[in-house]
Scaffold this motif. Structure first.
Motif, PDB file in Angstrom:
ATOM      1  N   ARG A 193      13.725  -5.689 -15.014  1.00  0.00           N
ATOM      2  CA  ARG A 193      13.892  -4.631 -16.021  1.00  0.00           C
ATOM      3  C   ARG A 193      12.609  -3.811 -16.161  1.00  0.00           C
ATOM      4  NH1 ARG A 193      17.288  -8.477 -18.684  1.00  0.00           N
ATOM      5  NH2 ARG A 193      15.504  -9.425 -19.742  1.00  0.00           N
ATOM      6  N   ALA A 194      11.467  -4.474 -16.095  1.00  0.00           N
ATOM      7  CA  ALA A 194      10.192  -3.756 -16.200  1.00  0.00           C
ATOM      8  C   ALA A 194       9.987  -2.841 -14.996  1.00  0.00           C
ATOM      9  CB  ALA A 194       9.045  -4.750 -16.326  1.00  0.00           C
ATOM     10  N   LEU A 195      10.335  -3.315 -13.797  1.00  0.00           N
ATOM     11  CA  LEU A 195      10.215  -2.482 -12.595  1.00  0.00           C
ATOM     12  C   LEU A 195      11.159  -1.286 -12.665  1.00  0.00           C
ATOM     13  CD1 LEU A 195       9.983  -5.311  -9.912  1.00  0.00           C
ATOM     14  CD2 LEU A 195       8.201  -3.604 -10.387  1.00  0.00           C
ATOM     15  N   GLU A 196      12.343  -1.507 -13.202  1.00  0.00           N
ATOM     16  CA  GLU A 196      13.291  -0.392 -13.324  1.00  0.00           C
ATOM     17  C   GLU A 196      12.780   0.648 -14.314  1.00  0.00           C
ATOM     18  OE1 GLU A 196      18.038   0.415 -14.037  1.00  0.00           O
ATOM     19  OE2 GLU A 196      17.305  -1.571 -13.516  1.00  0.00           O
ATOM     20  N   ALA A 197      12.255   0.205 -15.440  1.00  0.00           N
ATOM     21  CA  ALA A 197      11.705   1.140 -16.420  1.00  0.00           C
ATOM     22  C   ALA A 197      10.519   1.904 -15.833  1.00  0.00           C
ATOM     23  CB  ALA A 197      11.271   0.385 -17.681  1.00  0.00           C
ATOM     24  N   ALA A 198       9.760   1.239 -14.973  1.00  0.00           N
ATOM     25  CA  ALA A 198       8.607   1.891 -14.335  1.00  0.00           C
ATOM     26  C   ALA A 198       9.035   2.906 -13.290  1.00  0.00           C
ATOM     27  CB  ALA A 198       7.704   0.842 -13.696  1.00  0.00           C
ATOM     28  N   GLY A 199      10.301   2.835 -12.829  1.00  0.00           N
ATOM     29  CA  GLY A 199      10.765   3.737 -11.775  1.00  0.00           C
ATOM     30  C   GLY A 199      10.220   3.355 -10.416  1.00  0.00           C
ATOM     31  N   ALA A 200       9.942   2.053 -10.218  1.00  0.00           N
ATOM     32  CA  ALA A 200       9.262   1.603  -9.009  1.00  0.00           C
ATOM     33  C   ALA A 200      10.160   1.529  -7.781  1.00  0.00           C
ATOM     34  CB  ALA A 200       8.635   0.223  -9.263  1.00  0.00           C
ATOM     35  N   LEU A 201      11.465   1.519  -7.961  1.00  0.00           N
ATOM     36  CA  LEU A 201      12.390   1.411  -6.834  1.00  0.00           C
ATOM     37  C   LEU A 201      12.809   2.802  -6.363  1.00  0.00           C
ATOM     38  CD1 LEU A 201      14.257  -0.079  -4.898  1.00  0.00           C
ATOM     39  CD2 LEU A 201      15.929  -0.276  -6.764  1.00  0.00           C
ATOM     40  N   GLU A 228       2.328   8.728   3.336  1.00  0.00           N
ATOM     41  CA  GLU A 228       1.241   8.150   2.549  1.00  0.00           C
ATOM     42  C   GLU A 228       1.428   8.424   1.062  1.00  0.00           C
ATOM     43  OE1 GLU A 228       0.276   8.619   6.682  1.00  0.00           O
ATOM     44  OE2 GLU A 228       0.879  10.148   5.211  1.00  0.00           O
ATOM     45  N   LEU A 229       1.808   9.661   0.735  1.00  0.00           N
ATOM     46  CA  LEU A 229       2.016  10.017  -0.672  1.00  0.00           C
ATOM     47  C   LEU A 229       3.189   9.249  -1.265  1.00  0.00           C
ATOM     48  CD1 LEU A 229       1.499  13.881  -0.400  1.00  0.00           C
ATOM     49  CD2 LEU A 229       0.021  12.287  -1.646  1.00  0.00           C
ATOM     50  N   HIS A 230       4.243   9.088  -0.492  1.00  0.00           N
ATOM     51  CA  HIS A 230       5.431   8.383  -0.971  1.00  0.00           C
ATOM     52  C   HIS A 230       5.089   6.927  -1.301  1.00  0.00           C
ATOM     53  CE1 HIS A 230       9.624   6.813  -0.807  1.00  0.00           C
ATOM     54  NE2 HIS A 230       9.939   8.025  -1.190  1.00  0.00           N
ATOM     55  N   THR A 256       4.244   2.481  -4.996  1.00  0.00           N
ATOM     56  CA  THR A 256       3.481   1.258  -5.231  1.00  0.00           C
ATOM     57  C   THR A 256       2.607   1.420  -6.472  1.00  0.00           C
ATOM     58  OG1 THR A 256       1.755   1.970  -3.681  1.00  0.00           O
ATOM     59  CG2 THR A 256       3.493   0.530  -2.817  1.00  0.00           C
ATOM     60  N   GLY A 257       2.195   2.647  -6.765  1.00  0.00           N
ATOM     61  CA  GLY A 257       1.450   2.902  -7.994  1.00  0.00           C
ATOM     62  C   GLY A 257       2.288   2.602  -9.223  1.00  0.00           C
ATOM     63  N   LEU A 258       3.559   2.975  -9.179  1.00  0.00           N
ATOM     64  CA  LEU A 258       4.462   2.661 -10.289  1.00  0.00           C
ATOM     65  C   LEU A 258       4.725   1.158 -10.357  1.00  0.00           C
ATOM     66  CD1 LEU A 258       7.035   5.577  -9.941  1.00  0.00           C
ATOM     67  CD2 LEU A 258       5.311   5.298 -11.734  1.00  0.00           C
ATOM     68  N   SER A 259       4.924   0.541  -9.203  1.00  0.00           N
ATOM     69  CA  SER A 259       5.170  -0.903  -9.174  1.00  0.00           C
ATOM     70  C   SER A 259       4.008  -1.676  -9.780  1.00  0.00           C
ATOM     71  CB  SER A 259       5.415  -1.345  -7.724  1.00  0.00           C
ATOM     72  OG  SER A 259       5.521  -2.746  -7.626  1.00  0.00           O
ATOM     73  N   ALA A 314       5.243  -5.380  -0.409  1.00  0.00           N
ATOM     74  CA  ALA A 314       6.450  -6.004   0.128  1.00  0.00           C
ATOM     75  C   ALA A 314       7.700  -5.387  -0.479  1.00  0.00           C
ATOM     76  CB  ALA A 314       6.416  -7.515  -0.132  1.00  0.00           C
ATOM     77  N   LEU A 315       7.662  -5.061  -1.756  1.00  0.00           N
ATOM     78  CA  LEU A 315       8.795  -4.396  -2.396  1.00  0.00           C
ATOM     79  C   LEU A 315       9.025  -3.020  -1.781  1.00  0.00           C
ATOM     80  CD1 LEU A 315       8.181  -5.332  -6.140  1.00  0.00           C
ATOM     81  CD2 LEU A 315      10.202  -5.953  -4.787  1.00  0.00           C
ATOM     82  N   TYR A 316       7.954  -2.282  -1.574  1.00  0.00           N
ATOM     83  CA  TYR A 316       8.103  -0.961  -0.963  1.00  0.00           C
ATOM     84  C   TYR A 316       8.718  -1.091   0.428  1.00  0.00           C
ATOM     85  CZ  TYR A 316       7.188   3.705   0.718  1.00  0.00           C
ATOM     86  OH  TYR A 316       7.352   4.970   1.256  1.00  0.00           O
TER      87      TYR A 316
END
Length: 229
Positions: free
Chosen positions: A43-51, A76-78, A83-86, A99-101
């Motif tokens: 839920r925290a990762l989803e709120a962060a928009g990390a996916l 590189e920017l992507h 990963t910055g959000l994650s 690894a998630l990215y």
């Protein structure tokens, strides 16, 4: 119209859920979290928009805002943006953020919408030329190949390969030129009214679909066949 351009994420394919994404990476790394902790982290990762391809950030950190705006202009920017959000979310091992990215770039993380094959094959039978125009930071061609949809696509125009992202009309122009298509005879199909709507500035017709989980949108693409007669 003789040519149809499709967006990728939220249009032809849908990314897996945030919890499944996290679970797959933890399992691959041999890391076990109690179910309540795993659910809270997802839920925290989803709120962060990390996916990528998932929810947009609830709050965009100031230090990421600049790269976020241009994230689709290079690989590189992507990676830096997502990963910055994650990294806003604590994980058991810092290496899990990369690894998630990497997981989201695999064919296993994506599912085609239920009617994607039917619509693409129907367009092919009618002699339509088909392109994929995506704001993205990695090569999505293996996803299409793994799911058996690559055979229907005549051209891929990916933002990171051209340094230009939608809604810039230049990306749609590249796609039309790759398909030898007149924009006035071209339909752009996407889920983002701002990004995909940029095709209208080039003279393309535009049709929007809803960015929903695949199971909740069984036939959202079928109207495209009706639009082409």
């Amino acid at each position: 119209m003789t040519t149809v351009l499709f967006d990728f994420s939220g249009t032809l394919f849908r990314i897996e859920s945030t919890e499944r994404w996290l679970r797959a990476v933890l399992d691959a790394e041999g890391i076990a979290l109690a179910e309540p902790e795993l659910a809270d982290t997802a839920r925290a990762l989803e709120a962060a928009g990390a996916l990528p391809g998932g929810a947009t950030p609830v709050r965009l950190p100031e230090e990421i805002a600049g790269v976020w705006r241009v994230r689709d202009q290079s690989a590189e920017l992507h990676r830096a943006a997502y990963t910055g959000l994650s990294r806003q979310v604590p994980l058991p091992d810092p290496a899990l953020h990369d690894a998630l990215y990497d997981r989201h770039r695999t064919p296993a993380a994506w599912s085609p919408y239920p009617d994607a094959r039917e619509v693409l094959s129907g367009l092919r039978e009618r002699g339509s030329r088909i392109g994929v125009v995506s704001n993205i930071g990695w090569d999505l061609r293996p996803v299409f190949r793994a799911h058996g949809l690559d055979r229907y696509v005549d051209a891929y125009v990916l933002s990171y390969e051209h340094g230009v992202q939608k809604p810039d009309r230049r990306l749609f122009k590249v796609a039309c030129e790759a398909l030898d298509a007149d924009p006035r005879d071209t339909l752009m199909v996407g889920d983002d009214r701002r990004a995909d709507g940029g095709a209208a500035a080039l003279g393309c017709a535009v049709h929007f679909v809803d960015h929903l989980p695949a199971a909740e949108r069984p036939d959202g693409l079928r109207p495209v066949l009706d639009l082409l007669g």
